[in-house]
Design a protein around this motif. Structure first.
Motif, PDB file in Angstrom:
ATOM      1  N   CYS A  76      -5.738  53.497 -36.657  1.00 22.57           N
ATOM      2  CA  CYS A  76      -5.953  54.861 -36.157  1.00 22.57           C
ATOM      3  C   CYS A  76      -5.211  55.099 -34.845  1.00 22.57           C
ATOM      4  N   PHE A  77      -5.200  54.108 -33.976  1.00 19.86           N
ATOM      5  CA  PHE A  77      -4.537  54.281 -32.685  1.00 19.86           C
ATOM      6  C   PHE A  77      -3.028  54.397 -32.868  1.00 19.86           C
ATOM      7  N   THR A  78      -2.449  53.527 -33.681  1.00 20.96           N
ATOM      8  CA  THR A  78      -0.998  53.576 -33.882  1.00 20.96           C
ATOM      9  C   THR A  78      -0.572  54.817 -34.657  1.00 20.96           C
ATOM     10  N   ARG A  79      -1.419  55.283 -35.557  1.00 23.12           N
ATOM     11  CA  ARG A  79      -1.034  56.440 -36.386  1.00 23.12           C
ATOM     12  C   ARG A  79      -1.256  57.763 -35.665  1.00 23.12           C
ATOM     13  N   PHE A  80      -2.418  57.950 -35.059  1.00 24.44           N
ATOM     14  CA  PHE A  80      -2.776  59.256 -34.528  1.00 24.44           C
ATOM     15  C   PHE A  80      -2.540  59.410 -33.026  1.00 24.44           C
ATOM     16  N   VAL A  81      -2.446  58.296 -32.305  1.00 20.73           N
ATOM     17  CA  VAL A  81      -2.183  58.375 -30.864  1.00 20.73           C
ATOM     18  C   VAL A  81      -0.720  58.082 -30.569  1.00 20.73           C
ATOM     19  N   LEU A  82      -0.210  56.965 -31.092  1.00 25.16           N
ATOM     20  CA  LEU A  82       1.195  56.620 -30.883  1.00 25.16           C
ATOM     21  C   LEU A  82       2.126  57.348 -31.837  1.00 25.16           C
ATOM     22  N   LYS A  83       1.558  58.023 -32.850  1.00 24.01           N
ATOM     23  CA  LYS A  83       2.331  58.857 -33.782  1.00 24.01           C
ATOM     24  C   LYS A  83       3.335  58.049 -34.607  1.00 24.01           C
ATOM     25  N   LEU A  84       2.974  56.802 -34.930  1.00 20.03           N
ATOM     26  CA  LEU A  84       3.837  56.020 -35.800  1.00 20.03           C
ATOM     27  C   LEU A  84       3.610  56.418 -37.260  1.00 20.03           C
ATOM     28  N   LYS A  85       4.669  56.357 -38.053  1.00 21.72           N
ATOM     29  CA  LYS A  85       4.533  56.649 -39.474  1.00 21.72           C
ATOM     30  C   LYS A  85       3.871  55.461 -40.173  1.00 21.72           C
ATOM     31  N   TRP A  86       3.282  55.768 -41.343  1.00 22.93           N
ATOM     32  CA  TRP A  86       2.534  54.726 -42.054  1.00 22.93           C
ATOM     33  C   TRP A  86       3.400  53.509 -42.353  1.00 22.93           C
ATOM     34  N   GLY A  87       4.684  53.751 -42.669  1.00 21.79           N
ATOM     35  CA  GLY A  87       5.557  52.634 -43.009  1.00 21.79           C
ATOM     36  C   GLY A  87       5.797  51.671 -41.864  1.00 21.79           C
ATOM     37  N   PHE A  88       5.573  52.128 -40.623  1.00 17.16           N
ATOM     38  CA  PHE A  88       5.787  51.268 -39.456  1.00 17.16           C
ATOM     39  C   PHE A  88       4.489  50.606 -38.980  1.00 17.16           C
ATOM     40  N   ILE A  89       3.370  50.910 -39.617  1.00 17.22           N
ATOM     41  CA  ILE A  89       2.064  50.418 -39.157  1.00 17.22           C
ATOM     42  C   ILE A  89       1.655  49.130 -39.866  1.00 17.22           C
ATOM     43  N   VAL A  90       2.030  49.005 -41.143  1.00 15.06           N
ATOM     44  CA  VAL A  90       1.515  47.906 -41.965  1.00 15.06           C
ATOM     45  C   VAL A  90       1.872  46.544 -41.385  1.00 15.06           C
ATOM     46  N   ALA A  91       3.150  46.328 -41.067  1.00 15.07           N
ATOM     47  CA  ALA A  91       3.591  45.002 -40.605  1.00 15.07           C
ATOM     48  C   ALA A  91       2.899  44.567 -39.310  1.00 15.07           C
ATOM     49  N   PRO A  92       2.894  45.385 -38.237  1.00 19.67           N
ATOM     50  CA  PRO A  92       2.219  44.917 -37.008  1.00 19.67           C
ATOM     51  C   PRO A  92       0.724  44.706 -37.187  1.00 19.67           C
ATOM     52  N   THR A  93       0.086  45.547 -38.009  1.00 19.64           N
ATOM     53  CA  THR A  93      -1.350  45.381 -38.243  1.00 19.64           C
ATOM     54  C   THR A  93      -1.652  44.060 -38.933  1.00 19.64           C
ATOM     55  N   LEU A  94      -0.899  43.754 -39.993  1.00 18.65           N
ATOM     56  CA  LEU A  94      -1.124  42.497 -40.713  1.00 18.65           C
ATOM     57  C   LEU A  94      -0.830  41.287 -39.831  1.00 18.65           C
ATOM     58  N   ILE A  95       0.199  41.377 -39.008  1.00 15.67           N
ATOM     59  CA  ILE A  95       0.530  40.257 -38.124  1.00 15.67           C
ATOM     60  C   ILE A  95      -0.593  40.017 -37.124  1.00 15.67           C
ATOM     61  N   ILE A  96      -1.098  41.089 -36.513  1.00 18.35           N
ATOM     62  CA  ILE A  96      -2.172  40.946 -35.525  1.00 18.35           C
ATOM     63  C   ILE A  96      -3.419  40.356 -36.162  1.00 18.35           C
ATOM     64  N   LEU A  97      -3.830  40.898 -37.301  1.00 15.05           N
ATOM     65  CA  LEU A  97      -5.060  40.433 -37.948  1.00 15.05           C
ATOM     66  C   LEU A  97      -4.936  38.994 -38.428  1.00 15.05           C
ATOM     67  N   THR A  98      -3.755  38.630 -38.930  1.00 13.26           N
ATOM     68  CA  THR A  98      -3.569  37.252 -39.398  1.00 13.26           C
ATOM     69  C   THR A  98      -3.621  36.271 -38.231  1.00 13.26           C
ATOM     70  N   LEU A  99      -2.918  36.577 -37.161  1.00 19.76           N
ATOM     71  CA  LEU A  99      -2.941  35.687 -35.990  1.00 19.76           C
ATOM     72  C   LEU A  99      -4.326  35.655 -35.348  1.00 19.76           C
ATOM     73  N   PHE A 100      -5.016  36.792 -35.357  1.00 18.07           N
ATOM     74  CA  PHE A 100      -6.374  36.838 -34.827  1.00 18.07           C
ATOM     75  C   PHE A 100      -7.306  35.940 -35.651  1.00 18.07           C
ATOM     76  N   THR A 101      -7.099  35.947 -36.964  1.00 23.34           N
ATOM     77  CA  THR A 101      -7.897  35.083 -37.837  1.00 23.34           C
ATOM     78  C   THR A 101      -7.582  33.615 -37.587  1.00 23.34           C
ATOM     79  N   PHE A 102      -6.307  33.299 -37.369  1.00 27.63           N
ATOM     80  CA  PHE A 102      -5.943  31.928 -37.024  1.00 27.63           C
ATOM     81  C   PHE A 102      -6.676  31.485 -35.757  1.00 27.63           C
ATOM     82  N   MET A 103      -6.729  32.365 -34.750  1.00 23.62           N
ATOM     83  CA  MET A 103      -7.408  32.025 -33.502  1.00 23.62           C
ATOM     84  C   MET A 103      -8.889  31.742 -33.758  1.00 23.62           C
ATOM     85  N   GLU A 104      -9.535  32.603 -34.541  1.00 25.43           N
ATOM     86  CA  GLU A 104     -10.948  32.379 -34.844  1.00 25.43           C
ATOM     87  C   GLU A 104     -11.157  31.097 -35.635  1.00 25.43           C
ATOM     88  N   GLY A 105     -10.206  30.814 -36.548  1.00 28.53           N
ATOM     89  CA  GLY A 105     -10.323  29.589 -37.337  1.00 28.53           C
ATOM     90  C   GLY A 105     -10.228  28.347 -36.476  1.00 28.53           C
TER      91      GLY A 105
END
Length: 439
Positions: A76-105
């Protein structure tokens, strides 16, 4: 009781500070990865994420809800505040969540290992806090590394087939979270504890490192395919440019041949005119002269640079620019010993002038001008194209400039770009012959 409350409050404050650093790293990653400059939104992003962290800690919510809320904030922040298009949101979101999961693991595995050690309670708490801080710092450093290493991928809209390559990241997240019992819907006693009872901690650590390696292989593969896709588009653009230059060359050769034939026959034309005047056939002479003048006017280029191909190209580009109200001034003189191939000369001049004309056409203030200079200086052929640029700054290094750079390198030359207050300058130096000692 009061001491316990103080310890609890201190833990909350410490954990909030650690997560604030993590969320700042996330925001910086999104900025660097997508090249969006919006520092003023960092504080709201961190504040919103901190409120989520406090709420999750207060409610003692499970991992699934926290994961979904974290994803919602990023998207929501990247799409509606930073005004990024959907095609530019998927990759950074997946990278953040995957690395965040690695940290928790890794945090879960290390905490399990600490719980098995015989040590003082306070020492255990200090080590837990230290490990969590180190993991957050490692995650922040990894995010920065990925944003710098794969920035080109983040600036390109990922094609639909590349989304399929990112799906294993979702699978990795699910495997880690379910295998280690990180989520509410997984009973930690039934799943996480049983996992560590059946498998040693070192095996779990190796398993996590293996999934990390798979993730970075996927990331590198996506980046490689994206780079190849960009190179393919640039290659197609270069081929289109070469095709246009072939047309210029063909036109220049054709015009040059016509000019040679006209020059060869000019004496005969003068004899005909002289005969008509002697016979006092003035009407016929005037008609013949008009025909001769029209033929010579069609052959007249108007620009003489010493190179017929450059004459044709510059004549067309300057005529087009002036038709759009752009003032064009030129001082072009190719030396007789200019060794630059006609095709390469067309690529350099056509791309440089197209960029200059496009920049001038976008001007909404001032009087757009273009200055073209070509001269020989020592062992170099110097080409300089300057155009007015009122506040646009340095343009993107697009396909046109890349084509010029590729051609310049062929002649062991250099290309320099300079943005002045109100001008943009492109300077090209082509080495005309190898240097000798002492020169």
């Amino acid at each position: 009781m009061e001491q316990g409350q103080m310890l609890s409050a201190g833990f909350y404050v410490w954990w909030l500070c650690v997560n604030s650093c993590l969320f700042m790293a996330e925001f910086c990653f999104i900025q660097d990865f997508t090249k969006i400059r919006a520092k003023k939104y960092m504080a709201p992003y961190v504040l919103l994420s901190d409120l989520l962290t406090l709420w999750v800690m207060y409610e003692q919510s499970g991992g699934v809800l926290r994961l979904f809320l974290h994803t919602d904030i990023i998207v929501c922040f990247t799409r509606f505040v930073l005004k990024l298009k959907w095609g530019f949101i998927v990759a950074p979101t997946l990278i953040i969540l995957t690395l965040f999961t690695f940290m928790e693991g890794f945090q879960t595995v290390l905490m399990c290992w600490l719980s098995e050690q015989a040590m003082d309670k306070h020492m255990g708490i200090v080590l837990q806090m230290l490990m969590s801080s180190v993991l957050v710092l490692l995650l922040a450093a990894t995010l920065r590394y990925v944003s710098k290493k794969y920035a080109d991928t983040g600036q390109q809209r990922i094609s639909s087939y590349l989304y399929m390559l990112l799906l294993p990241c979702v699978f990795i997240v699910w495997v880690i979270r379910s295998g280690l019992g990180l989520d509410m819907w997984m009973n930690s006693e039934a799943m996480g504890d049983r996992f560590f009872e059946e498998q040693p901690v070192l095996w779990a650590l190796a398993w996590l490192l293996g999934t990390c390696a798979v993730f970075f292989i996927i990331l590198k593969l996506v980046n490689k395919i994206n780079v190849l896709s960009v190179q393919e588009r640039e290659q197609k653009g270069l081929e289109d440019q070469v095709q246009k230059q072939r047309i210029y060359l063909a036109e220049a050769k054709k015009r040059n041949e016509h000019y040679r034939r006209f020059q060869h026959d000019i004496d005969n034309h003068f004899l005909v005119l002289s005969g008509l005047f002697r016979e006092k056939k003035y009407d016929e002479a005037g008609e013949y002269f008009e025909h001769l003048y029209g033929a010579s006017d069609r052959l007249l280029i108007g620009i003489e640079t010493g190179n017929p191909v450059a004459d044709i190209l510059l004549n067309e580009k300057i005529r087009f620019a002036r038709s759009d109200g752009i003032i064009v001034k030129y001082d072009v003189n190719f030396p007789p010993d200019c060794f630059v191939e006609d095709m390469d000369l067309c690529i350099i001049l056509a791309n440089a002038l197209d960029n200059a004309i496009q920049a001038c056409m976008s001007e909404d203030k001032g009087e757009p001008e273009i200055w073209i200079t070509v001269r020989k200086r020592y062992h170099f052929l110097v080409l300089e194209i300057v155009n007015t640029d009122f506040g646009h700054g340095k343009p993107e290094f697009g396909t046109g400039l890349k084509n010029i750079k590729h051609t310049v390198e062929k002649y062991e030359g250099t290309m320099e770009i300079e943005s002045g207050v109100d001008t943009f300058r492109l300077t090209i130096l082509l080495c005309m012959k190898p240097f000798t000692k002492g020169e």
